[in-house]
Design an enzyme around this catalytic site. Sequence first.
Site, PDB file in Angstrom:
ATOM      1  N   GLY A   9       0.823  -1.216   0.000  1.00 45.35           N
ATOM      2  CA  GLY A   9       0.000   0.000   0.000  1.00 45.35           C
ATOM      3  C   GLY A   9       0.852   1.259   0.000  1.00 45.35           C
ATOM      4  O   GLY A   9       0.601   2.198   0.759  1.00 45.35           O
ATOM      5  N   SER A  12      -0.190   5.568  -1.515  1.00 43.83           N
ATOM      6  CA  SER A  12      -0.724   6.783  -0.894  1.00 43.83           C
ATOM      7  C   SER A  12      -0.416   6.801   0.597  1.00 43.83           C
ATOM      8  O   SER A  12       0.121   5.825   1.139  1.00 43.83           O
ATOM      9  CB  SER A  12      -2.238   6.901  -1.143  1.00 43.83           C
ATOM     10  OG  SER A  12      -2.985   6.213  -0.173  1.00 43.83           O
ATOM     11  N   GLY A  13      -0.706   7.950   1.218  1.00 44.75           N
ATOM     12  CA  GLY A  13      -0.640   8.073   2.668  1.00 44.75           C
ATOM     13  C   GLY A  13       0.675   7.672   3.302  1.00 44.75           C
ATOM     14  O   GLY A  13       1.765   7.994   2.819  1.00 44.75           O
ATOM     15  N   GLY A  15       2.232   4.741   3.604  1.00 43.47           N
ATOM     16  CA  GLY A  15       3.121   3.863   2.835  1.00 43.47           C
ATOM     17  C   GLY A  15       3.949   4.644   1.833  1.00 43.47           C
ATOM     18  O   GLY A  15       5.158   4.420   1.680  1.00 43.47           O
ATOM     19  N   TYR A 190     -12.796  -2.752  10.825  1.00 42.02           N
ATOM     20  CA  TYR A 190     -11.451  -2.171  10.678  1.00 42.02           C
ATOM     21  C   TYR A 190     -10.677  -2.255  11.998  1.00 42.02           C
ATOM     22  O   TYR A 190      -9.529  -2.698  12.036  1.00 42.02           O
ATOM     23  CB  TYR A 190     -11.569  -0.706  10.224  1.00 42.02           C
ATOM     24  CG  TYR A 190     -10.261   0.058  10.311  1.00 42.02           C
ATOM     25  CD1 TYR A 190      -9.288  -0.059   9.324  1.00 42.02           C
ATOM     26  CD2 TYR A 190      -9.986   0.900  11.405  1.00 42.02           C
ATOM     27  CE1 TYR A 190      -8.073   0.635   9.409  1.00 42.02           C
ATOM     28  CE2 TYR A 190      -8.782   1.580  11.501  1.00 42.02           C
ATOM     29  CZ  TYR A 190      -7.835   1.448  10.503  1.00 42.02           C
ATOM     30  OH  TYR A 190      -6.643   2.121  10.591  1.00 42.02           O
TER      31      TYR A 190
HETATM   32  P1  NDP Z   1      -4.362   5.236   2.666  1.00 44.44           P
HETATM   33  O1  NDP Z   1      -5.754   4.911   2.253  1.00 44.44           O
HETATM   34  O2  NDP Z   1      -3.769   6.530   2.216  1.00 44.44           O
HETATM   35  O3  NDP Z   1      -3.378   4.059   2.240  1.00 44.44           O
HETATM   36  C1  NDP Z   1      -3.802   2.733   2.231  1.00 44.44           C
HETATM   37  C2  NDP Z   1      -3.033   1.992   1.178  1.00 44.44           C
HETATM   38  O4  NDP Z   1      -3.486   0.626   1.167  1.00 44.44           O
HETATM   39  C3  NDP Z   1      -3.260   2.524  -0.243  1.00 44.44           C
HETATM   40  O5  NDP Z   1      -2.023   2.501  -0.914  1.00 44.44           O
HETATM   41  C4  NDP Z   1      -4.215   1.514  -0.841  1.00 44.44           C
HETATM   42  O6  NDP Z   1      -4.110   1.372  -2.241  1.00 44.44           O
HETATM   43  C5  NDP Z   1      -3.694   0.250  -0.170  1.00 44.44           C
HETATM   44  N1  NDP Z   1      -4.629  -0.878  -0.298  1.00 44.44           N
HETATM   45  C6  NDP Z   1      -5.929  -0.937   0.060  1.00 44.44           C
HETATM   46  N2  NDP Z   1      -6.444  -2.135  -0.273  1.00 44.44           N
HETATM   47  C7  NDP Z   1      -5.452  -2.851  -0.842  1.00 44.44           C
HETATM   48  C8  NDP Z   1      -5.359  -4.143  -1.399  1.00 44.44           C
HETATM   49  N3  NDP Z   1      -6.413  -4.956  -1.480  1.00 44.44           N
HETATM   50  N4  NDP Z   1      -4.170  -4.556  -1.896  1.00 44.44           N
HETATM   51  C9  NDP Z   1      -3.091  -3.743  -1.861  1.00 44.44           C
HETATM   52  N5  NDP Z   1      -3.116  -2.501  -1.353  1.00 44.44           N
HETATM   53  C10 NDP Z   1      -4.298  -2.060  -0.862  1.00 44.44           C
HETATM   54  O7  NDP Z   1      -4.377   5.145   4.268  1.00 44.44           O
HETATM   55  P2  NDP Z   1      -3.207   5.375   5.376  1.00 44.44           P
HETATM   56  O8  NDP Z   1      -1.942   5.755   4.739  1.00 44.44           O
HETATM   57  O9  NDP Z   1      -3.799   6.234   6.419  1.00 44.44           O
HETATM   58  O10 NDP Z   1      -3.109   3.913   5.975  1.00 44.44           O
HETATM   59  C11 NDP Z   1      -1.906   3.181   6.017  1.00 44.44           C
HETATM   60  C12 NDP Z   1      -1.836   2.377   7.302  1.00 44.44           C
HETATM   61  O11 NDP Z   1      -1.781   3.260   8.412  1.00 44.44           O
HETATM   62  C13 NDP Z   1      -3.020   1.458   7.562  1.00 44.44           C
HETATM   63  O12 NDP Z   1      -2.543   0.222   8.061  1.00 44.44           O
HETATM   64  C14 NDP Z   1      -3.813   2.175   8.635  1.00 44.44           C
HETATM   65  O13 NDP Z   1      -4.556   1.280   9.424  1.00 44.44           O
HETATM   66  C15 NDP Z   1      -2.683   2.807   9.400  1.00 44.44           C
HETATM   67  N6  NDP Z   1      -3.023   3.919  10.260  1.00 44.44           N
HETATM   68  C16 NDP Z   1      -3.504   5.082   9.725  1.00 44.44           C
HETATM   69  C17 NDP Z   1      -3.802   6.146  10.556  1.00 44.44           C
HETATM   70  C18 NDP Z   1      -4.347   7.429  10.039  1.00 44.44           C
HETATM   71  O14 NDP Z   1      -4.636   8.289  10.863  1.00 44.44           O
HETATM   72  N7  NDP Z   1      -4.488   7.623   8.745  1.00 44.44           N
HETATM   73  C19 NDP Z   1      -3.568   6.043  12.005  1.00 44.44           C
HETATM   74  C20 NDP Z   1      -3.045   4.775  12.432  1.00 44.44           C
HETATM   75  C21 NDP Z   1      -2.769   3.775  11.577  1.00 44.44           C
HETATM   76  P3  NDP Z   1      -4.869   2.387  -3.273  1.00 44.44           P
HETATM   77  O15 NDP Z   1      -4.016   3.610  -3.324  1.00 44.44           O
HETATM   78  O16 NDP Z   1      -4.867   1.604  -4.541  1.00 44.44           O
HETATM   79  O17 NDP Z   1      -6.226   2.635  -2.713  1.00 44.44           O
END
Ligand code: NDP
Length: 315
Positions: A9, A12-13, A15, A190
Amino acid sequence: QKPTVIITGASSGLGLAAAKALGQDGDWHVIMACRDFSKAARAAQAQGIPKENYTIMHLDLAAFDSVRQFVENFRNSERRLDVLVCNAAVYLPTAKEPRYTADGYELSVATNHLGHFLLTNLLLEDIQKAPEDSLKRVVIVGSITGNTNTLAGNVPPKADLGDLRGLAAGLDGRHASMINGGDFDGAKAYKDSKVCNMLTVREMHRRLHEKTGVTFSSLYPGCIAETGLFREHYSLFRTLFPPFQKYITKGYVSEDEAGKRLAQVVRDPKLDKSGTYWSWSNDSESFENQVSEEVSDGEKGRKLYDLSMKLLGLK
Ligand code: NDP
């Protein structure tokens, strides 16, 4: 070869920000494991990550065949593997009905937990083959929202895996769509999946750290309130959540800062204690955080591990 990290992942975000932090200076090679190849390519380019420091490889965590194919493709690349970061996640807080993957599992738990559990199990042998001086780590991104020992973790619906009867029944909607066997709730699914992520780290540490020499850790990087994670939330929530986190709870952290924190768990020799849940204080100092009662339940961790192995046909 340079040390290599796989980040799921990374399109975006958090990752993507971690890919940038690790791929910028050329010390590491980053495998961006993403379901949308062109989105990942555009994102990496927009972040200005030098092309020679990353490779994008297709991975859809919601399809177990894709996870297995990814592992094969990675092995064919003949790169070494030092660190695996399980970061991808979906969050479906407004879903009224459960969605199911091609394999027939509820989408959030399948993507966030089962897909990563399979990936980690398959890649463990590759990490073990990394050179002697490698750090050898598996990092699974956790969350405060699954932690009922925090204020945020106590916002209903709370995470609760119960006795895992829904997972044992297959999580396929015939008998259950939630791990505890209760009624479907997207936000809870979730949170439950994040508890699974953190239980997995602790149980893998217990079973595998000494045997494999691999360090297993989890982290809560802070509230990155503007990422794509909230894309399915109501628009009013998406408008109000970032200022609420910035000015009221003060838990807000930028994508850049969160990416640096995750990069620290990947490569900092000081953050090498296996089984740890890392967090950061307001002045960005890392510390070992306490997990919730449910996450510290060793018996539950064992049961989750065994059930996940069984569902995925692993031995
Ligand atoms: P984003 O939605 O920005 O990133 C999520 C990523 O996961 C995207 O790259 C998305 O791909 C990918 N993804 C989703 N489904 C699949 C799949 N089936 N196969 C492969 N990749 C997939 O969210 P965040 O950056 O916020 O989240 C990243 C991590 O951080 C998560 O584990 C979340 O639980 C954790 N987190 C986030 C917090 C927050 O405040 N945002 C706080 C604490 C933890 P695509 O771009 O194609 O959609």
